[in-house]
Design an enzyme around this catalytic site. Structure first.
Site, PDB file in Angstrom:
ATOM      1  N   HIS A  60     -12.604   0.128 -34.037  1.00  0.00           N
ATOM      2  CA  HIS A  60     -11.808   1.250 -33.509  1.00  0.00           C
ATOM      3  C   HIS A  60     -10.829   0.703 -32.492  1.00  0.00           C
ATOM      4  CE1 HIS A  60     -10.762   5.095 -31.716  1.00  0.00           C
ATOM      5  NE2 HIS A  60     -11.260   5.634 -32.812  1.00  0.00           N
TER       6      HIS A  60
ATOM      7  N   ASP B 234     -16.350   7.501 -39.078  1.00  0.00           N
ATOM      8  CA  ASP B 234     -16.325   7.576 -40.548  1.00  0.00           C
ATOM      9  C   ASP B 234     -17.498   6.912 -41.236  1.00  0.00           C
ATOM     10  OD1 ASP B 234     -13.001   7.193 -39.837  1.00  0.00           O
ATOM     11  OD2 ASP B 234     -13.758   8.921 -40.955  1.00  0.00           O
TER      12      ASP B 234
ATOM     13  N   HIS C  84      -7.221   5.112 -41.339  1.00  0.00           N
ATOM     14  CA  HIS C  84      -7.391   6.267 -40.446  1.00  0.00           C
ATOM     15  C   HIS C  84      -8.324   7.276 -41.115  1.00  0.00           C
ATOM     16  CE1 HIS C  84      -6.544   9.092 -37.347  1.00  0.00           C
ATOM     17  NE2 HIS C  84      -5.295   9.416 -37.614  1.00  0.00           N
TER      18      HIS C  84
END
Ligand code: SDX
Length: 403
Positions: A280, A336, A241
């Protein structure tokens, strides 16, 4: 219990609430906060204006925004005793461990947020007093998030804490506290201040991700919001995460150069490595935030100089998005993949990157917490059931009869 069925692993296809806050279309790669496309907010708004929008549901008037900003910034101080709390950590403690603890610690200062002292109606009533009390906790947590993060950073540096300065922007006062070198008229680079504000805005909310679910699960017992935020922070700490931005840089360092990309991707396909920053649960085409962050990175590099890992990141990105293994699994770069390169270029230490995710994300957590507290039909504690598949009834066996 009749009619129970186990949800898909990881809640793959389970909706546990209805929400008016954030909309994601994973197939179209769409992200909207209260209906406003993230691209427009990133271009025209600020993190605090977007925080107001996410929490209260409308874009503020100029006056409302100034009031909100004033409230948040006036709460950026923490009690002087907090210094002892932070100094109790080793200098090399992971800053997310410090931040997670700090949010729970913060709650111990505010008895008006303490459910055991204030009874059950603390935040669920819609009267003026409760709404005022709720807003005060929201201002405090957003205002102090940057200060707690900066104090965690200073522990790593072994340097004195810096009192939040007056007169700077939300990200400006954060950068000031992080890297205050005692310059008299410190002015953070406007490019870096703006870039960090865009990154904060992009990280502000993302509907019911793992950490937001944790905040709501915890908050549903009517515990104070500080404890619920601390729980969310703990969930965000994980490498699947919010810890992924740190994992991406470690991955790029281990790949080392564009020439090594094919070998690395082969190892990923053998499931010996994970391609951090890709994949994702919801986005199955692209994460719209990644495009904006990629563009922001070019702005930052104009000021800081290119990051030597950029070439490797681009080679890895370009190879993976065309590779059948990733295309078939609908794996695309997520929020990210590029953000860590910006944080590195701005001089943040690697293990501080998840903190730079947590600070802005307290806005989304609080928006969802407030929505849950104020729902018409009241708060119901989140207590899912299970399907029991263990042993049927059996009697106790004394030692001398055991195998
Ligand atoms: C964030 O939920 C949110 O909205 C989170 C977030 C937010 O704003 O709050 O968007 C922020 O957390 C972004 C995600 C950051 N995490 C990473 O980048 C870590 C790497 N990503 C993976 O761990 C993974 O993609 C997840 C955890 C993000 C999603 O996992 P899922 O939805 O459970 O998907 P999965 O593991 O079932 O994967 C499906 C397939 C599997 O292959 P098969 O076993 O079916 O053959 O894709 C593979 C997985 O092995 N896979 C990957 C992969 N991600 C999934 N293979 C290699 N590298 C990857 N990164």
């Amino acid at each position: 219990p009749k009619g129970l069925r186990v949800s898909d692993k990881g809640f793959l296809n389970t909706a546990v609430i209805q929400s008016q806050i954030t909309y994601i279309d994973g197939d179209a790669g769409v992200l909207r906060y209260r209906g406003y496309p993230i691209e427009q907010l990133a271009q025209h708004s600020t993190h605090l204006e977007t925080a107001y929008l996410l929490i209260y549901g409308t874009l503020p008037s100029e006056k409302q925004l100034r009031l909100f900003e004033g409230e948040v910034m006036s709460h950026s101080f923490v009690h002087a005793d907090a210094e002892h709390f932070f100094r109790s950590f080793r200098y090399d403690a992971h800053p997310m461990a410090i931040l997670t603890s700090a949010f729970a610690y913060l709650g111990s200062y505010y008895s008006e947020a303490n459910p055991s002292l204030q009874g059950q109606k603390l935040f669920t009533a819609r009267d003026k007093a409760s709404l005022g009390n709720m807003d005060r906790q929201i201002f405090r947590i957003i205002g102090k998030a940057t200060t707690l993060a900066a104090m965690a950073y200073r522990i790593r540096q072994g340097r004195e804490f810096v009192t939040p300065p007056a007169g700077l922007s939300y990200t400006g006062q954060f950068l000031y506290q992080m890297d205050h070198l005692g310059q008299k008229d410190y002015k953070p680079s406007p490019v870096l201040e703006k870039a960090l504000d865009v990154l904060f805005l992009l990280h502000a909310d993302h509907e019911l991700n793992a950490s937001c679910t944790t905040v709501l699960q915890t908050g549903s017992s009517l515990v104070d919001p500080y404890s619920a935020i601390a729980a969310g922070c703990a969930s965000l700490y994980g490498p699947l995460h919010g810890g992924a931005n740190e994992a991406v840089i470690r991955m790029l360092i281990s790949v080392g150069s564009p020439e090594n990309v094919p070998a690395f991707l082969a190892a990923v396909k053998r499931r010996e490595k994970v391609l951090s920053g890709f994949g994702h649960r919801v986005y199955k085409t692209s994460d719209p935030r990644s495009f904006i962050i990629r563009k922001t990175a070019d702005e930052v590099f104009k000021v800081t100089g290119k990051d030597e890992l950029l070439e490797t990141a681009m080679a890895l990105h370009d190879a993976a998005i065309k590779d059948e293994y990733f295309v078939k699994r609908r794996l695309a770069p997520n929020v990210d993949f590029w953000s860590g390169l910006i944080y590195r270029a701005m001089g943040f230490p690697l293990d501080f990157f998840p903190v730079l995710f947590a600070v802005p994300r307290v806005v989304g957590w609080l928006a969802h917490w407030r929505q849950m507290m104020l729902q018409e039909d009241g708060v119901k504690i989140w207590r899912p059931r299970q399907i029991y598949v263990g042993s049927s009834k059996r009697d106790y066996v004394p030692f001398d009869q055991r195998p």
